[in-house]
Design an enzyme around this catalytic site. Structure first.
Site, PDB file in Angstrom:
ATOM      1  N   LYS A  53       0.833  -1.206   0.000  1.00 56.53           N
ATOM      2  CA  LYS A  53       0.000   0.000   0.000  1.00 56.53           C
ATOM      3  C   LYS A  53       0.872   1.262   0.000  1.00 56.53           C
ATOM      4  CE  LYS A  53      -3.744  -2.520   2.118  1.00 56.53           C
ATOM      5  NZ  LYS A  53      -4.435  -2.951   3.341  1.00 56.53           N
ATOM      6  N   GLN A  97      -4.536  -1.676   9.459  1.00 52.43           N
ATOM      7  CA  GLN A  97      -4.299  -2.989   8.841  1.00 52.43           C
ATOM      8  C   GLN A  97      -4.827  -4.095   9.753  1.00 52.43           C
ATOM      9  OE1 GLN A  97      -3.066  -3.540   5.685  1.00 52.43           O
ATOM     10  NE2 GLN A  97      -3.693  -5.643   6.097  1.00 52.43           N
ATOM     11  N   ASP A 120     -11.230   2.535   3.788  1.00 50.72           N
ATOM     12  CA  ASP A 120     -11.455   1.098   3.581  1.00 50.72           C
ATOM     13  C   ASP A 120     -12.947   0.812   3.390  1.00 50.72           C
ATOM     14  OD1 ASP A 120      -9.253  -0.546   3.335  1.00 50.72           O
ATOM     15  OD2 ASP A 120      -8.873  -0.655   5.488  1.00 50.72           O
TER      16      ASP A 120
END
Ligand code: NAP
Length: 295
Positions: A53, A97, A120
């Site tokens: 990422k 994460q 997200d």
């Protein structure tokens, strides 16, 4: 033989478009979108996802700020950090994460993120927005699958899409996305899961079959209609002594036999994975523009 739907190539094309857009945003508005990436612990998978990422952000011109902590980082400190990032005007998107270490309540952490910075798309507010078709942040994997279909000229409207898997990050949001009465959607969607009986009878009805079960060999050629489009989301590690790492990645679909029957198929690796990260970048750019009041 089926057309191979390369996520690697398509992701590169979209990232090139993003680079141009970001150069323009910088020139016109002096805006450089920023993403805070939080990593707790030493899970090798998570470390590698975060690296991917960060690399993708750097490639297009997004400022990625990593916050890395030991596995015993206190839950209260993580809440404090998220609250600070929520209030920091320099931060446009926040990504935690997953998975988090077991002493941290994952749900509470995700719900603490400001929905306007939830790139997200996991916060219930954004899930609700997707449910009612309002603008919000769509999770990267379903959005990436939709883009993979659309940008390869595969019409979704009126098609029967069968999804194997009902997780909150893939199956369910994909179904919500593709049933919308909107452009690039308007499909008839069926979801299968472990409670589904005679799954092959259902998957054989699919014009577009998306498999997100997380188990190798979930779908073989007998379960696929001739000419169907098959999207393989699964990522499974299997032992392979010929590889330096000792393993290789395969999907949930028996690629060789299914590609002889399907009209198009996405590979693993190099299929949905790169598209997922790319749509995360899309959400960060959207967040930055929204927060700056740029249309
Ligand atoms: P998950 O939360 O474990 O959900 C798996 C779903 O598949 C569940 O709904 C489960 O049913 C269903 N399922 C499992 N085995 C099945 C079977 N034999 N027949 C029918 N349904 C079955 O997994 P996930 O997070 O959605 O991820 C799925 C896979 O996609 C994983 O391999 C993951 O690594 C991969 N993935 C890839 C990307 C990417 O960017 N490439 C992104 C996300 C996920 P129940 O609900 O009944 O248990």
């Amino acid at each position: 033989m089926a057309t191979i739907l390369s996520g690697t190539e398509l992701a590169q094309k979209i990232r090139n478009e993003m680079k141009e857009e970001l150069a323009e945003l910088k020139k016109k508005h002096n805006l450089v979108p920023s993403l805070a990436v939080i990593l707790v612990g030493d899970d090798p998978g998570s470390i590698s996802y975060v690296k991917g990422k960060e690399k993708a952000c750097a490639e297009v011109g997004i400022d990625a700020r990593k916050y890395k902590f030991d596995a015993d980082y206190p839950e209260g400190d993580l809440h404090k950090l998220i609250s600070d990032l929520n209030n920091d005007p320099e931060v446009n998107g926040i990504l935690v994460q997953l998975p988090l270490p077991s002493h941290i309540n994952e749900e509470k952490i995700l719900y603490a993120i400001d929905p306007e910075k939830d790139v997200d798309g996991f916060h219930p507010i954004n899930v609700g927005r997707l449910m009612i078709g309002a603008p919000g942040y769509v999770p990267g994997t379903p959005h990436g699958i939709q883009q993979m279909l659309v940008r390869n000229g595969i019409d979704i409207a009126g098609k029967h899409v069968v999804i194997v898997g009902r997780s909150n990050i893939v199956g369910k949001p994909l179904a919500l996305l593709l049933i919308q009465k909107k452009k690039d959607a308007n499909a008839t969607v069926t979801i299968c899961h472990t409670g589904t009986k005679n799954m092959g009878d259902i998957t054989r009805l699919a014009d577009i079959l998306v498999v997100a079960a997380g188990r190798p060999h979930t779908v073989n050629a007998d379960m696929v209609r001739t000419g169907a489009v098959v999207i393989d989301v699964g990522v499974n590690r299997i032992e392979d002594a010929t590889k330096k790492s000792g393993y290789r990645l395969i999907g949930d679909v028996d690629f060789e036999e299914v590609s002889a029957r399907a009209s198009a198929i996405s590979p693993v690796p190099g299929g949905v994975g790169p598209m997922t990260i790319t749509m995360l970048l899309h959400n960060v750019i959207t967040a930055a523009k929204r927060q700056a009041g740029i249309d």
